[in-house]
Design a protein around this motif. Sequence first.
Motif, mmCIF file in Angstrom:
data_model
loop_
_atom_site.group_PDB
_atom_site.id
_atom_site.type_symbol
_atom_site.label_atom_id
_atom_site.label_comp_id
_atom_site.label_asym_id
_atom_site.label_seq_id
_atom_site.Cartn_x
_atom_site.Cartn_y
_atom_site.Cartn_z
ATOM 1 N N ALA A 194 0.833 -1.205 0.000
ATOM 2 C CA ALA A 194 0.000 0.000 0.000
ATOM 3 C C ALA A 194 0.870 1.258 0.000
ATOM 4 N N LEU A 195 1.957 1.237 0.784
ATOM 5 C CA LEU A 195 2.860 2.391 0.814
ATOM 6 C C LEU A 195 3.554 2.569 -0.537
ATOM 7 N N LYS A 196 3.844 1.442 -1.180
ATOM 8 C CA LYS A 196 4.451 1.502 -2.511
ATOM 9 C C LYS A 196 3.492 2.164 -3.502
ATOM 10 N N ARG A 197 2.206 1.789 -3.404
ATOM 11 C CA ARG A 197 1.195 2.414 -4.258
ATOM 12 C C ARG A 197 1.085 3.917 -3.943
ATOM 13 N N GLN A 198 1.150 4.243 -2.634
ATOM 14 C CA GLN A 198 1.034 5.643 -2.228
ATOM 15 C C GLN A 198 2.199 6.466 -2.763
ATOM 16 N N VAL A 199 3.404 5.884 -2.722
ATOM 17 C CA VAL A 199 4.583 6.580 -3.265
ATOM 18 C C VAL A 199 4.398 6.835 -4.758
ATOM 19 N N GLU A 200 3.865 5.823 -5.460
ATOM 20 C CA GLU A 200 3.614 5.986 -6.894
ATOM 21 C C GLU A 200 2.616 7.112 -7.137
ATOM 22 N N LEU A 201 1.579 7.150 -6.296
ATOM 23 C CA LEU A 201 0.557 8.190 -6.419
ATOM 24 C C LEU A 201 1.160 9.573 -6.153
ATOM 25 N N GLU A 202 2.013 9.651 -5.128
ATOM 26 C CA GLU A 202 2.650 10.932 -4.787
ATOM 27 C C GLU A 202 3.555 11.412 -5.919
ATOM 28 N N LYS A 203 4.261 10.476 -6.547
ATOM 29 C CA LYS A 203 5.148 10.854 -7.657
ATOM 30 C C LYS A 203 4.350 11.419 -8.830
ATOM 31 N N ILE A 204 3.198 10.786 -9.095
ATOM 32 C CA ILE A 204 2.353 11.285 -10.194
ATOM 33 C C ILE A 204 1.882 12.699 -9.900
ATOM 34 N N PHE A 205 1.393 12.910 -8.656
ATOM 35 C CA PHE A 205 0.913 14.243 -8.282
ATOM 36 C C PHE A 205 2.051 15.270 -8.319
ATOM 37 N N ALA A 206 3.220 14.850 -7.816
ATOM 38 C CA ALA A 206 4.357 15.780 -7.795
ATOM 39 C C ALA A 206 4.790 16.150 -9.210
ATOM 40 N N SER A 207 4.717 15.162 -10.123
ATOM 41 C CA SER A 207 5.164 15.424 -11.496
ATOM 42 C C SER A 207 4.275 16.430 -12.215
ATOM 43 N N VAL A 208 3.026 16.556 -11.744
ATOM 44 C CA VAL A 208 2.106 17.507 -12.392
ATOM 45 C C VAL A 208 1.748 18.652 -11.438
ATOM 46 N N HIS A 209 2.583 18.824 -10.387
ATOM 47 C CA HIS A 209 2.474 19.973 -9.471
ATOM 48 C C HIS A 209 1.121 20.044 -8.763
ATOM 49 N N ILE A 210 0.608 18.837 -8.350
ATOM 50 C CA ILE A 210 -0.603 18.805 -7.524
ATOM 51 C C ILE A 210 -0.156 18.582 -6.088
ATOM 52 N N GLU A 211 -0.550 19.472 -5.214
ATOM 53 C CA GLU A 211 -0.106 19.405 -3.824
ATOM 54 C C GLU A 211 -1.057 18.540 -3.000
ATOM 55 N N ILE A 212 -0.488 17.567 -2.257
ATOM 56 C CA ILE A 212 -1.284 16.713 -1.370
ATOM 57 C C ILE A 212 -0.584 16.639 -0.021
ATOM 58 N N ASP A 213 -1.259 16.005 0.948
ATOM 59 C CA ASP A 213 -0.665 15.805 2.271
ATOM 60 C C ASP A 213 -0.262 14.331 2.382
ATOM 61 N N PRO A 214 0.972 13.969 2.016
ATOM 62 C CA PRO A 214 1.378 12.558 1.992
ATOM 63 C C PRO A 214 1.347 11.895 3.364
ATOM 64 N N GLU A 215 1.716 12.621 4.397
ATOM 65 C CA GLU A 215 1.752 12.034 5.738
ATOM 66 C C GLU A 215 0.357 11.623 6.189
ATOM 67 N N ALA A 216 -0.611 12.485 5.963
ATOM 68 C CA ALA A 216 -1.991 12.173 6.361
ATOM 69 C C ALA A 216 -2.515 10.970 5.582
ATOM 70 N N ALA A 217 -2.170 10.915 4.286
ATOM 71 C CA ALA A 217 -2.624 9.795 3.453
ATOM 72 C C ALA A 217 -2.027 8.482 3.938
ATOM 73 N N ARG A 218 -0.748 8.499 4.303
ATOM 74 C CA ARG A 218 -0.088 7.272 4.764
ATOM 75 C C ARG A 218 -0.651 6.817 6.109
ATOM 76 N N GLU A 219 -0.894 7.768 6.986
ATOM 77 C CA GLU A 219 -1.473 7.418 8.289
ATOM 78 C C GLU A 219 -2.858 6.791 8.125
ATOM 79 N N LYS A 220 -3.625 7.314 7.193
ATOM 80 C CA LYS A 220 -4.966 6.778 6.940
ATOM 81 C C LYS A 220 -4.880 5.338 6.429
#
Length: 447
Positions: free
Chosen positions: A281-307
Amino acid sequence: MLLQIEQECLDVYKRKVEQAANSRAQLLQVLSDAKLELSTLVSALGDKSSVGIPEKGSETIKEQLAAIAPALEQLWKQKEERVKEFSDVRSQIQKICGEIAGNASEQTGALAVDESDLSLKKLDEYQVKLKELQKEKSDRLSKVLEYVSTVHDLCAVLGMDFFSTITEVHPSLGDSTGVQSKSISNDTLSRLAKTVSALNEDKKQRLHKLQELATQLIDLWNLMDTPEEERRLFNHVTCNSSALVDKVTVPGALALDLIEQAEVEVDRLDKLKSSRMKEIALKRQVELEKIFASVHIEIDPEAAREKIMALIDSGNVEPTELLADMDNQIMKAKEEALSRKEILDRVEKWMSACEEESWLEDYNRDENRYNASRGAHLNLKRAEKARILVNKIPGMVDTLVAKTRAWEEDRGVSFMYDGVPLLAMLDEYAMLRQEREEEKRRLKVWF
């Protein structure tokens, strides 16, 4: 004296006559018995033409007896042969009937032959019956061998001991030396049919169990991204995951130890699932974060991982559902990235032009820019290109604003760039640029 002699002679004559009469009577009785026996034999054998029976004539009694004797001897010989034929045929009939009834071992002793009817017609009837029984025996034997072959194949697939299984039905079925010695009784056929039915049912149940385990293995492998090398270790299990019962013929394919092996592996993977799930799941989350970062979409990665960790620890969500949801998020993120690509490419060009604009301003403020210093000619060329690019910035901004507004109208949301609305960034830039232009104009008027 003469009278006495005469009387004695008369007595002798009478005795001779009496003896002759007795002898004739005996001969007649013998002849009568011989004729009766001849008649009985002919009647029993039912074939008068095959023996030369003397016709009645003027022969003497002895001549008649002499004529009958060869016929009697021939008939007796025929009778013995016929009795033997009847006995052989009836013995075979009795044996086959005993085999069919299942009491062949109880059929002992010679059969009594009805000697009153030894005709060829009667013999033919027995032979016809024997042929019918022989055909029935052949059919039964073929059926038995077919059942035995089926039991052998099923035992091979199920990993069972064929010899003990088949001899439990009947000991003779395990004898590989004599086909004819195998039991063909109704009871044996019935028990063979039940054995085949039971083995087929066992095969069906084992295949169902194995297919359930194979499905669980595949789901767990997919869930935990198990390497192909580990999966290949259980190819003998998963190869039958969608097979029909009749198509599973490989020896040992449904053996109990193989099913137990699959069960142990499923249990092992199930225990690893929770810890492995967090990693995946964390691997999927990292992939998701990379996609968002590559297109300059800001998210809260820590909150997502805790959830994610909280969901897995709670056990309130199926791992497959969680991963499916994350895969869906990744797919949507990729679609979002694709929809933003054109605008982001233009933003990148605009920002690059802005950097050149800033450099050009610094370059123009440098009083020594025309000195013959090292690299001055390169800066001069860059300045020429920068002026051309800077002149295009207003058009870039206008196009970017139009594209961004169209994108926002289509989706009903603001186009965010690193947490800031892109239109706000463009408006701010336009205002700053306008202020700089006004400042430049004031400076020109001043000087």
